[in-house]
Write an enzyme that holds these catalytic residues in place. Structure first.
Site, PDB file in Angstrom:
ATOM      1  N   LYS A  93      -7.517  -5.073  13.117  1.00 42.30           N
ATOM      2  CA  LYS A  93      -6.316  -4.441  13.674  1.00 42.30           C
ATOM      3  C   LYS A  93      -5.977  -5.020  15.048  1.00 42.30           C
ATOM      4  O   LYS A  93      -4.793  -5.109  15.410  1.00 42.30           O
ATOM      5  CB  LYS A  93      -6.501  -2.918  13.755  1.00 42.30           C
ATOM      6  CG  LYS A  93      -6.683  -2.256  12.392  1.00 42.30           C
ATOM      7  CD  LYS A  93      -5.469  -2.444  11.470  1.00 42.30           C
ATOM      8  CE  LYS A  93      -5.557  -1.616  10.203  1.00 42.30           C
ATOM      9  NZ  LYS A  93      -4.375  -1.710   9.349  1.00 42.30           N
ATOM     10  N   ASP A 114      -2.851  -7.800  -5.328  1.00 42.38           N
ATOM     11  CA  ASP A 114      -3.763  -7.808  -4.182  1.00 42.38           C
ATOM     12  C   ASP A 114      -3.206  -8.740  -3.097  1.00 42.38           C
ATOM     13  O   ASP A 114      -3.175  -9.953  -3.266  1.00 42.38           O
ATOM     14  CB  ASP A 114      -5.134  -8.301  -4.669  1.00 42.38           C
ATOM     15  CG  ASP A 114      -6.183  -8.294  -3.575  1.00 42.38           C
ATOM     16  OD1 ASP A 114      -5.816  -8.193  -2.379  1.00 42.38           O
ATOM     17  OD2 ASP A 114      -7.373  -8.396  -3.919  1.00 42.38           O
ATOM     18  N   TYR A 117     -13.119  -3.561  11.064  1.00 44.93           N
ATOM     19  CA  TYR A 117     -11.805  -2.907  11.000  1.00 44.93           C
ATOM     20  C   TYR A 117     -11.085  -3.037  12.345  1.00 44.93           C
ATOM     21  O   TYR A 117      -9.903  -3.401  12.400  1.00 44.93           O
ATOM     22  CB  TYR A 117     -12.008  -1.428  10.638  1.00 44.93           C
ATOM     23  CG  TYR A 117     -10.735  -0.631  10.493  1.00 44.93           C
ATOM     24  CD1 TYR A 117      -9.961  -0.724   9.341  1.00 44.93           C
ATOM     25  CD2 TYR A 117     -10.309   0.229  11.506  1.00 44.93           C
ATOM     26  CE1 TYR A 117      -8.800   0.023   9.203  1.00 44.93           C
ATOM     27  CE2 TYR A 117      -9.147   0.978  11.369  1.00 44.93           C
ATOM     28  CZ  TYR A 117      -8.397   0.872  10.213  1.00 44.93           C
ATOM     29  OH  TYR A 117      -7.245   1.596  10.084  1.00 44.93           O
ATOM     30  N   ALA A 127     -11.569  -5.262  14.626  1.00 40.80           N
ATOM     31  CA  ALA A 127     -11.200  -6.676  14.824  1.00 40.80           C
ATOM     32  C   ALA A 127      -9.953  -7.026  14.023  1.00 40.80           C
ATOM     33  O   ALA A 127      -9.052  -7.724  14.509  1.00 40.80           O
ATOM     34  CB  ALA A 127     -12.359  -7.578  14.423  1.00 40.80           C
ATOM     35  N   GLY A 133       0.828  -1.209   0.000  1.00 36.09           N
ATOM     36  CA  GLY A 133       0.000   0.000   0.000  1.00 36.09           C
ATOM     37  C   GLY A 133       0.859   1.255   0.000  1.00 36.09           C
ATOM     38  O   GLY A 133       0.494   2.260   0.605  1.00 36.09           O
TER      39      GLY A 133
HETATM   40  P1  NDP Z   1      -5.159   4.862   1.910  1.00 39.01           P
HETATM   41  O1  NDP Z   1      -6.577   4.465   1.651  1.00 39.01           O
HETATM   42  O2  NDP Z   1      -4.765   6.273   1.712  1.00 39.01           O
HETATM   43  O3  NDP Z   1      -4.160   3.917   1.042  1.00 39.01           O
HETATM   44  C1  NDP Z   1      -4.317   2.542   1.076  1.00 39.01           C
HETATM   45  C2  NDP Z   1      -3.206   1.874   0.311  1.00 39.01           C
HETATM   46  O4  NDP Z   1      -3.345   0.439   0.460  1.00 39.01           O
HETATM   47  C3  NDP Z   1      -3.251   2.138  -1.186  1.00 39.01           C
HETATM   48  O5  NDP Z   1      -1.933   2.139  -1.675  1.00 39.01           O
HETATM   49  C4  NDP Z   1      -4.000   0.919  -1.726  1.00 39.01           C
HETATM   50  O6  NDP Z   1      -3.740   0.644  -3.087  1.00 39.01           O
HETATM   51  C5  NDP Z   1      -3.429  -0.156  -0.827  1.00 39.01           C
HETATM   52  N1  NDP Z   1      -4.259  -1.364  -0.749  1.00 39.01           N
HETATM   53  C6  NDP Z   1      -5.508  -1.491  -0.259  1.00 39.01           C
HETATM   54  N2  NDP Z   1      -5.917  -2.766  -0.350  1.00 39.01           N
HETATM   55  C7  NDP Z   1      -4.897  -3.465  -0.896  1.00 39.01           C
HETATM   56  C8  NDP Z   1      -4.715  -4.818  -1.254  1.00 39.01           C
HETATM   57  N3  NDP Z   1      -5.661  -5.725  -1.060  1.00 39.01           N
HETATM   58  N4  NDP Z   1      -3.542  -5.182  -1.811  1.00 39.01           N
HETATM   59  C9  NDP Z   1      -2.548  -4.273  -2.025  1.00 39.01           C
HETATM   60  N5  NDP Z   1      -2.662  -2.980  -1.691  1.00 39.01           N
HETATM   61  C10 NDP Z   1      -3.833  -2.575  -1.150  1.00 39.01           C
HETATM   62  O7  NDP Z   1      -4.863   4.374   3.406  1.00 39.01           O
HETATM   63  P2  NDP Z   1      -4.028   5.095   4.571  1.00 39.01           P
HETATM   64  O8  NDP Z   1      -2.735   5.560   4.051  1.00 39.01           O
HETATM   65  O9  NDP Z   1      -4.920   6.020   5.282  1.00 39.01           O
HETATM   66  O10 NDP Z   1      -3.800   3.842   5.542  1.00 39.01           O
HETATM   67  C11 NDP Z   1      -2.636   3.013   5.460  1.00 39.01           C
HETATM   68  C12 NDP Z   1      -2.653   2.045   6.633  1.00 39.01           C
HETATM   69  O11 NDP Z   1      -2.724   2.784   7.853  1.00 39.01           O
HETATM   70  C13 NDP Z   1      -3.877   1.126   6.644  1.00 39.01           C
HETATM   71  O12 NDP Z   1      -3.512  -0.153   7.086  1.00 39.01           O
HETATM   72  C14 NDP Z   1      -4.806   1.779   7.644  1.00 39.01           C
HETATM   73  O13 NDP Z   1      -5.678   0.851   8.243  1.00 39.01           O
HETATM   74  C15 NDP Z   1      -3.809   2.339   8.641  1.00 39.01           C
HETATM   75  N6  NDP Z   1      -4.326   3.439   9.422  1.00 39.01           N
HETATM   76  C16 NDP Z   1      -4.785   4.594   8.827  1.00 39.01           C
HETATM   77  C17 NDP Z   1      -5.287   5.621   9.598  1.00 39.01           C
HETATM   78  C18 NDP Z   1      -5.791   6.897   9.013  1.00 39.01           C
HETATM   79  O14 NDP Z   1      -6.365   7.697   9.766  1.00 39.01           O
HETATM   80  N7  NDP Z   1      -5.607   7.150   7.732  1.00 39.01           N
HETATM   81  C19 NDP Z   1      -5.334   5.528  11.066  1.00 39.01           C
HETATM   82  C20 NDP Z   1      -4.844   4.266  11.592  1.00 39.01           C
HETATM   83  C21 NDP Z   1      -4.356   3.288  10.780  1.00 39.01           C
HETATM   84  P3  NDP Z   1      -4.800   1.130  -4.246  1.00 39.01           P
HETATM   85  O15 NDP Z   1      -4.853   2.626  -4.154  1.00 39.01           O
HETATM   86  O16 NDP Z   1      -4.219   0.644  -5.527  1.00 39.01           O
HETATM   87  O17 NDP Z   1      -6.116   0.493  -3.881  1.00 39.01           O
END
Ligand code: NDP
Length: 246
Positions: free
Chosen positions: A159, A63, A155, A157, A12
């Site tokens: 984490k 994915d 979500y 669960a 990601g």
């Molecule tokens: P974004 O939605 O901004 O970005 C998500 C990223 O994950 C994208 O690059 C997306 O790729 C990728 N992604 C999603 N699903 C898959 C998959 N199945 N396989 C490969 N890549 C995938 O998320 P954030 O930056 O906000 O969050 C990043 C992490 O931080 C997450 O785990 C989130 O739970 C955690 N987090 C975020 C918080 C927040 O407030 N933002 C707070 C606490 C934790 P694509 O764009 O191609 O789909």
């Protein structure tokens, strides 16, 4: 921090927090692999940004919720670089809504990405780290994994599972020279929170002692620390970076 010669995978890594983590490791000299699922444009923009700064970076689309795809991602990295030093499991999804309105598919997709995806990537990456008895794994969790959030049951669960996964795997891999830690961010200003209205954002900010949302960089700095020599005696920990929120 100097990560010259190190190879880092950020799942990601094309957007949001992952993008900041990729940039921070790149600024410290590491070679960067960003993984993403579908948004080619975001991945290309991130690659361009990194390359403009003189950072070596490639993108691998796939994915992570699919085991064989995760296996291929790791194999591609090993084939290209011969190793993987640092793994940041950051890819994740969320869906907001009442528990009673959630269907089975919603639950499965969140668990399969946020929790099983981490298993899929780790299971394949650890195989290579064990051979060299060295490696750093950093999982990006959430404060909701510790305290639970209303309307984010699946979500939370996923984490919470990631936090236990981190503590258990860290203990198992410690004798092999591999550390496993998690960072649980509070609210970070990314697209994941774009559904919040201006007023809702302000209400949330009012609850955060530091009176602001976090930035990707706040998480990236913690990730780089956990991967550094300064953190060599830290494993199985879940570190909160939330401006004092919980
Ligand atoms: P974004 O939605 O901004 O970005 C998500 C990223 O994950 C994208 O690059 C997306 O790729 C990728 N992604 C999603 N699903 C898959 C998959 N199945 N396989 C490969 N890549 C995938 O998320 P954030 O930056 O906000 O969050 C990043 C992490 O931080 C997450 O785990 C989130 O739970 C955690 N987090 C975020 C918080 C927040 O407030 N933002 C707070 C606490 C934790 P694509 O764009 O191609 O789909």
């Amino acid at each position: 921090m100097n990560f010259q010669g190190k190879v880092v995978l950020v799942t990601g890594g094309s957007r949001g927090i992952g993008r900041s983590i990729a940039e921070e490791f790149g600024d410290c000299g590491a070679a960067i692999v960003i993984n993403y699922r579908e948004n080619d444009k975001a991945a290309e923009d991130t690659l361009q940004m990194l390359k403009k700064k003189g950072i070596y970076a490639i993108a691998i689309k796939g994915d992570i919720s699919d085991y064989n795809t995760a296996k291929n991602i790791i194999e591609e990295i090993i084939k290209k670089f011969g190793k993987l030093d640092i793994l940041v499991n950051n890819a994740g999804i969320s869906k907001i809504g009442l528990f009673i309105d959630m269907d089975e598919n919603d639950f499965d997709s969140i668990i399969n990405t946020n929790l099983k995806g981490v298993f899929n990537i780790c299971h394949n990456a650890v195989e290579h780290m064990l051979k060299v008895k060295r490696g750093r794994i950093i999982n990006i969790s959430s404060i909701w994994g510790e305290v639970g959030a209303s309307c984010e049951v699946a979500y939370s669960a996923s984490k919470g599972g990631m936090n236990s996964f981190t503590k258990a795997l860290g203990k198992e891999l410690a004798p092999s020279g591999i550390t496993v830690n998690a960072i649980q961010p509070g609210v970070i200003d990314t697209e994941m929170n774009k559904w919040l209205s201006k007023d809702e954002k302000q209400e949330l900010v009012n609850e955060i002692p530091m009176m602001r949302f976090g930035e990707g960089k706040d998480i990236a700095k913690a990730a780089v620390f956990l991967a550094s020599n300064a953190a060599s005696y830290i494993t199985s920990q879940v570190i909160t970076v939330d401006g004092g929120f919980i």
